[in-house]
Design an enzyme around this catalytic site. Sequence first.
Site, short mmCIF file in Angstrom:
data_model
loop_
_atom_site.label_atom_id
_atom_site.label_comp_id
_atom_site.label_asym_id
_atom_site.label_seq_id
_atom_site.Cartn_x
_atom_site.Cartn_y
_atom_site.Cartn_z
N THR A 110 18.11 1.09 4.52
CA THR A 110 18.72 2.13 3.70
C THR A 110 18.74 3.41 4.51
O THR A 110 17.69 3.87 4.96
CB THR A 110 17.94 2.33 2.39
OG1 THR A 110 17.79 1.07 1.73
CG2 THR A 110 18.66 3.29 1.48
N LYS A 133 11.40 -5.04 6.46
CA LYS A 133 12.07 -4.77 5.19
C LYS A 133 12.94 -5.98 4.87
O LYS A 133 14.16 -5.93 4.91
CB LYS A 133 12.90 -3.49 5.29
CG LYS A 133 13.13 -2.81 3.95
CD LYS A 133 13.67 -1.41 4.13
CE LYS A 133 13.75 -0.69 2.78
NZ LYS A 133 14.28 0.69 2.94
N GLU A 159 1.18 1.54 0.40
CA GLU A 159 2.37 2.39 0.30
C GLU A 159 2.56 2.78 -1.16
O GLU A 159 1.82 2.32 -2.04
CB GLU A 159 3.60 1.63 0.80
CG GLU A 159 3.84 0.31 0.09
CD GLU A 159 4.78 -0.64 0.83
OE1 GLU A 159 5.11 -0.36 2.00
OE2 GLU A 159 5.17 -1.66 0.24
#
Length: 271
Positions: free
Chosen positions: A30, A142, A175
């Site tokens: 992204t 990811k 995270e």
Amino acid sequence: MASVFVNGLPQQQINPLDRGLAYGDGAFATMRVLQGKVLFIDEHIERLQQACLRMGFALQNQLELINQLEQHGQVLNQGCIKILISRGVGGRGYSAPDIVEQTSVISLHDIPAHYQQWQQQGISLSLAAISLARQPILAGMKHLNRLEQVLIKQNLLPQGCDDWLVLDTDGNVVESSMANVFIVEGQNVYTPAISHSGVSGVMRQQVIIALLENNINVYAEPISLSRLKQADHVFISNSLLGVVNINHLDDNQYSSWPMSHNLIKQLQLSL
């Protein structure tokens, strides 16, 4: 509604036998677009390439993908581009095809309006009840298997909280549900070592580089929840938010780290 391009073509359909759909066999990135420029595009493509190689296939047509992303960035001007790469069409079983013809999906989006307020005022976190599994083979990537994050996001946040802080199954901080975490202790900055679970974000990398350029020591190591609660400051980063201070973690309160605003300016991350 987002504009979507499959293998470079608008409104193209995805094959129902695509392994990204069947098994989450792929990776994504992204990226923020600022004044027609896709920020850190080379770093995003490099991370996609590394993820694909770790899954056993090479990212194809890199120069063509970069060209497509840059063209879309110029049209979009301000916003967000998401690129998804799957291994492509395969058979019914788990075994990967001998010949890979990857699928690429590029979609164009607005950046959520509240992100600007988050960046300016900071946000509050709450501890998630769901932990991330420890799997070193997948750590850092990811990849398309995001069920853990989907389940985390299904839970209703406590009033006044904006995102979840997520631990792994050993109780270490990993995270937030959508961003990397940093803590400040005295003159040093620490971030969880992404060696068993979690995503090693492109913005995490850029923040580390920027801090080192400002002669601030940065260390990646395991961080316990109790240590995070005692930190002087806590902040998060991702490619769309940039850098955001954490005001609260449930009952723990933190002051904003003044250096975070310098990072936003240095990396051109202002929203």
